[in-house]
Design a protein around this motif. Structure first.
Motif, mmCIF file in Angstrom:
data_model
loop_
_atom_site.group_PDB
_atom_site.id
_atom_site.type_symbol
_atom_site.label_atom_id
_atom_site.label_comp_id
_atom_site.label_asym_id
_atom_site.label_seq_id
_atom_site.Cartn_x
_atom_site.Cartn_y
_atom_site.Cartn_z
ATOM 1 N N THR A 58 0.844 -1.191 0.000
ATOM 2 C CA THR A 58 0.000 0.000 0.000
ATOM 3 C C THR A 58 0.881 1.243 0.000
ATOM 4 O O THR A 58 1.991 1.247 0.532
ATOM 5 N N SER A 59 0.365 2.311 -0.596
ATOM 6 C CA SER A 59 1.126 3.561 -0.686
ATOM 7 C C SER A 59 0.866 4.417 0.549
ATOM 8 O O SER A 59 -0.288 4.663 0.908
ATOM 9 N N PRO A 60 1.920 4.923 1.193
ATOM 10 C CA PRO A 60 1.717 5.792 2.358
ATOM 11 C C PRO A 60 1.343 7.218 1.992
ATOM 12 O O PRO A 60 0.919 7.990 2.854
ATOM 13 N N ILE A 61 1.494 7.615 0.719
ATOM 14 C CA ILE A 61 1.178 8.977 0.286
ATOM 15 C C ILE A 61 0.342 8.928 -0.978
ATOM 16 O O ILE A 61 0.257 7.893 -1.657
ATOM 17 N N GLY A 62 -0.287 10.040 -1.287
ATOM 18 C CA GLY A 62 -0.975 10.182 -2.559
ATOM 19 C C GLY A 62 -0.047 10.753 -3.610
ATOM 20 O O GLY A 62 0.828 11.563 -3.300
ATOM 21 N N GLY A 63 -0.210 10.358 -4.839
ATOM 22 C CA GLY A 63 0.657 10.846 -5.912
ATOM 23 C C GLY A 63 0.499 10.001 -7.161
ATOM 24 O O GLY A 63 -0.601 9.538 -7.479
ATOM 25 N N ARG A 64 1.612 9.793 -7.846
ATOM 26 C CA ARG A 64 1.629 8.983 -9.066
ATOM 27 C C ARG A 64 2.797 8.011 -9.036
ATOM 28 O O ARG A 64 3.816 8.271 -8.385
ATOM 29 N N VAL A 65 2.625 6.903 -9.748
ATOM 30 C CA VAL A 65 3.689 5.909 -9.840
ATOM 31 C C VAL A 65 4.742 6.446 -10.794
ATOM 32 O O VAL A 65 4.471 6.685 -11.973
ATOM 33 N N THR A 66 5.952 6.654 -10.294
ATOM 34 C CA THR A 66 7.041 7.184 -11.118
ATOM 35 C C THR A 66 8.045 6.118 -11.539
ATOM 36 O O THR A 66 8.836 6.349 -12.454
ATOM 37 N N ALA A 67 8.041 4.969 -10.891
ATOM 38 C CA ALA A 67 8.958 3.883 -11.259
ATOM 39 C C ALA A 67 8.365 2.573 -10.749
ATOM 40 O O ALA A 67 7.718 2.531 -9.699
ATOM 41 N N THR A 68 8.592 1.500 -11.500
ATOM 42 C CA THR A 68 8.124 0.180 -11.091
ATOM 43 C C THR A 68 9.022 -0.890 -11.692
ATOM 44 O O THR A 68 9.476 -0.770 -12.844
ATOM 45 N N SER A 69 9.287 -1.919 -10.903
ATOM 46 C CA SER A 69 10.066 -3.063 -11.382
ATOM 47 C C SER A 69 9.325 -4.382 -11.141
ATOM 48 O O SER A 69 9.900 -5.447 -11.305
ATOM 49 N N ALA A 70 8.071 -4.291 -10.751
ATOM 50 C CA ALA A 70 7.286 -5.493 -10.443
ATOM 51 C C ALA A 70 6.884 -6.205 -11.731
ATOM 52 O O ALA A 70 6.442 -5.557 -12.688
ATOM 53 N N GLN A 71 7.039 -7.523 -11.714
ATOM 54 C CA GLN A 71 6.610 -8.375 -12.833
ATOM 55 C C GLN A 71 5.724 -9.487 -12.280
ATOM 56 O O GLN A 71 6.054 -10.105 -11.269
ATOM 57 N N LEU A 72 4.637 -9.709 -12.956
ATOM 58 C CA LEU A 72 3.676 -10.707 -12.494
ATOM 59 C C LEU A 72 4.330 -12.088 -12.439
ATOM 60 O O LEU A 72 4.949 -12.538 -13.397
ATOM 61 N N GLY A 73 4.206 -12.732 -11.281
ATOM 62 C CA GLY A 73 4.764 -14.064 -11.088
ATOM 63 C C GLY A 73 6.193 -14.100 -10.626
ATOM 64 O O GLY A 73 6.698 -15.166 -10.268
ATOM 65 N N ALA A 74 6.881 -12.942 -10.623
ATOM 66 C CA ALA A 74 8.285 -12.915 -10.214
ATOM 67 C C ALA A 74 8.396 -13.093 -8.706
ATOM 68 O O ALA A 74 7.590 -12.563 -7.940
ATOM 69 N N PHE A 75 9.429 -13.837 -8.283
ATOM 70 C CA PHE A 75 9.690 -14.026 -6.854
ATOM 71 C C PHE A 75 10.659 -12.943 -6.397
ATOM 72 O O PHE A 75 11.698 -12.717 -7.025
ATOM 73 N N VAL A 76 10.304 -12.256 -5.314
ATOM 74 C CA VAL A 76 11.122 -11.156 -4.810
ATOM 75 C C VAL A 76 11.470 -11.426 -3.355
ATOM 76 O O VAL A 76 10.722 -12.094 -2.625
ATOM 77 N N SER A 77 12.617 -10.919 -2.967
ATOM 78 C CA SER A 77 13.063 -11.070 -1.581
ATOM 79 C C SER A 77 12.605 -9.874 -0.758
ATOM 80 O O SER A 77 12.272 -8.811 -1.304
ATOM 81 N N ALA A 78 12.611 -10.049 0.534
ATOM 82 C CA ALA A 78 12.230 -8.960 1.427
ATOM 83 C C ALA A 78 13.180 -7.781 1.235
ATOM 84 O O ALA A 78 14.399 -7.953 1.149
ATOM 85 N N GLY A 79 12.629 -6.583 1.148
ATOM 86 C CA GLY A 79 13.426 -5.373 0.951
ATOM 87 C C GLY A 79 13.570 -4.945 -0.491
ATOM 88 O O GLY A 79 14.128 -3.876 -0.750
ATOM 89 N N THR A 80 13.096 -5.733 -1.448
ATOM 90 C CA THR A 80 13.206 -5.370 -2.861
ATOM 91 C C THR A 80 12.213 -4.252 -3.194
ATOM 92 O O THR A 80 11.012 -4.389 -2.938
ATOM 93 N N GLU A 81 12.714 -3.136 -3.762
ATOM 94 C CA GLU A 81 11.827 -2.032 -4.157
ATOM 95 C C GLU A 81 11.059 -2.416 -5.412
ATOM 96 O O GLU A 81 11.646 -2.798 -6.433
ATOM 97 N N LEU A 82 9.742 -2.296 -5.347
ATOM 98 C CA LEU A 82 8.892 -2.649 -6.477
ATOM 99 C C LEU A 82 8.224 -1.434 -7.111
ATOM 100 O O LEU A 82 7.969 -1.438 -8.314
ATOM 101 N N PHE A 83 7.934 -0.413 -6.330
ATOM 102 C CA PHE A 83 7.281 0.797 -6.846
ATOM 103 C C PHE A 83 7.887 2.018 -6.168
ATOM 104 O O PHE A 83 8.394 1.941 -5.053
#
Length: 397
Positions: A212-237
């Motif tokens: 969830t987003s803590p602020i209102g605004g717009r998505v300026t960057a994303t690295s999330a891919q559907l089905g990808a496995f990510v580790s804790a701490g990985t920035e996705l948005f």
């Protein structure tokens, strides 16, 4: 007898002719010598026309222009202040999001991306879900939370039972106190697991991690891919609010010492125009690569068209800088009219060309030595348009 009658008739005709000629001469003399009453009424409309034309064109050097048409013809204004070229510090700056205007959304536990709700550039509200991660850690958090709640419920029932037995004088007071201590411990564990689950973003069913987003605004960057496995701490948005920005100016060390918190500054917008700002803070050390100090400016209001990452120019105005009785204006504000340097000063319903004495020039700025007072509003960008209109108006006049 006939001759006498004829002579009398000729004399009578001659006398009548003389009377007619005399009367005509008198009338002609009156017509020629009398004043012309029609000339005065004809002169009055001519004078009124000249006055109306002067009122329409205004005084010499005046260009009539309505306030609503300034933007349409590309004219921008600026209120001048006392200063010199030496008192201004010109620096390059970058638009950056403020600490409250940027957020990084990272996975709080290991998992696979199962749902992506927002794409690059989409608007986001504060507290809105951006993506779902399916995670075994989420199930573990949920199981811990459920077990802690069950233990707390059991301890609460035991404490209530011991309270009834103690009131009935069946058990000792120490048994009641032990039951109450066990209840407090169980409640603390339940709160801990609930806080951990909330921090991780566990869904109600305990299956997903919710980003969830803590602020209102717009998505300026994303690295999330559907089905990808990510580790804790990985920035996705990354989320940014374009209305919460700051200006970071790179100032040489020798000039940074002259700047204090609260000093005035002027931001030159990329599309033209300026915005007032104040110095919010300054770094005590220099950047290792650029050898400059970073001065943080807070713009007044929310300037339109500024986006994080933009480069622009700023002018810093230290409070202790000497004024010298001069004024510094943009070089484009000074126009050559009839061989003299002039600026266009804002007047009601238009601009008045005003001669000035120009001093030093540097970096697109020019000093005004004489002819302009602080507080005057002058035309800056687009002043050449007023010059053209003034020339056309004078030729027509």
């Amino acid at each position: 007898m006939d001759l006498s009658n004829n002579r009398k008739q000729l004399l009578a005709a001659a006398g009548g002719l003389a009377l007619v000629v005399g009367a005509g001469g008198v009338l002609l003399g009156r017509t020629v010598l009398a004043p012309e009453p029609a000339a005065a009424p004809a002169a009055a409309p001519a004078a009124a026309a000249e006055e109306g034309e002067e009122a329409e064109h205004g005084p010499e050097g005046f260009v009539a222009l309505d306030e609503s048409k300034l933007a349409a013809v590309g004219i921008q204004t600026e209120t001048v202040a006392a200063g010199t070229l030496g008192s201004e510090i010109i620096a390059q700056a970058t638009v950056e999001p403020s600490p409250q205007g940027s957020a990084s959304l990272a996975a709080r536990a290991d998992g696979a991306v199962s749902r992506i709700l927002k794409r690059l550039g989409d608007p986001v509200r504060a507290g809105e879900a951006v993506a779902y991660l399916e995670s075994r850690d989420a199930a573990a958090f949920a199981a811990e939370r459920a077990a802690a709640r069950a233990r707390a419920q059991l301890a609460r029932a035991a404490a209530a039972r011991e309270s009834r037995l103690y009131n009935a004088r069946v058990t000792a007071r120490q048994d009641l106190e032990a039951a109450q201590a066990a209840l407090a411990q169980a409640d603390a564990e339940a709160r801990r697991t609930q806080t951990a689950a909330s921090a991780a973003g566990i869904s109600a069913d305990g299956r997903y991690l919710i980003l969830t987003s803590p602020i209102g605004g717009r998505v300026t960057a994303t690295s999330a891919q559907l089905g990808a496995f990510v580790s804790a701490g990985t920035e996705l948005f990354r989320i940014a609010n374009p209305n919460l920005i700051q200006i970071n100016a790179a100032v040489p060390a020798i000039d940074a010492r002259r700047i204090s918190i609260g000093d005035r500054a002027v931001i030159e917008l990329p599309g033209g125009g300026t915005v007032a700002a104040t110095v919010r803070s300054s770094t005590p050390s220099l950047d290792a690569e650029t050898r400059t100090a970073t001065v943080v400016l807070a713009p007044a209001g929310t300037p339109a068209g500024l986006q994080p990452g933009q480069s622009l120019r700023v002018r810093l105005l230290p409070r202790d800088a000497p004024g010298g009785g001069r004024i510094v204006v943009p070089e484009e504000a000074v126009q050559q009219i009839e061989g003299r340097d002039q600026v266009f000063v804002r007047r009601p319903n238009g601009f008045q060309a005003q001669p000035v004495t120009v001093g030093a020039r540097s970096g697109g700025r020019v000093e005004i030595v004489d002819g302009l007072e602080p507080g005057a509003v002058i035309a800056t960008r687009g002043a050449f348009v007023l010059k053209s209109q003034l020339g056309a108006s004078e030729e027509e006049h």
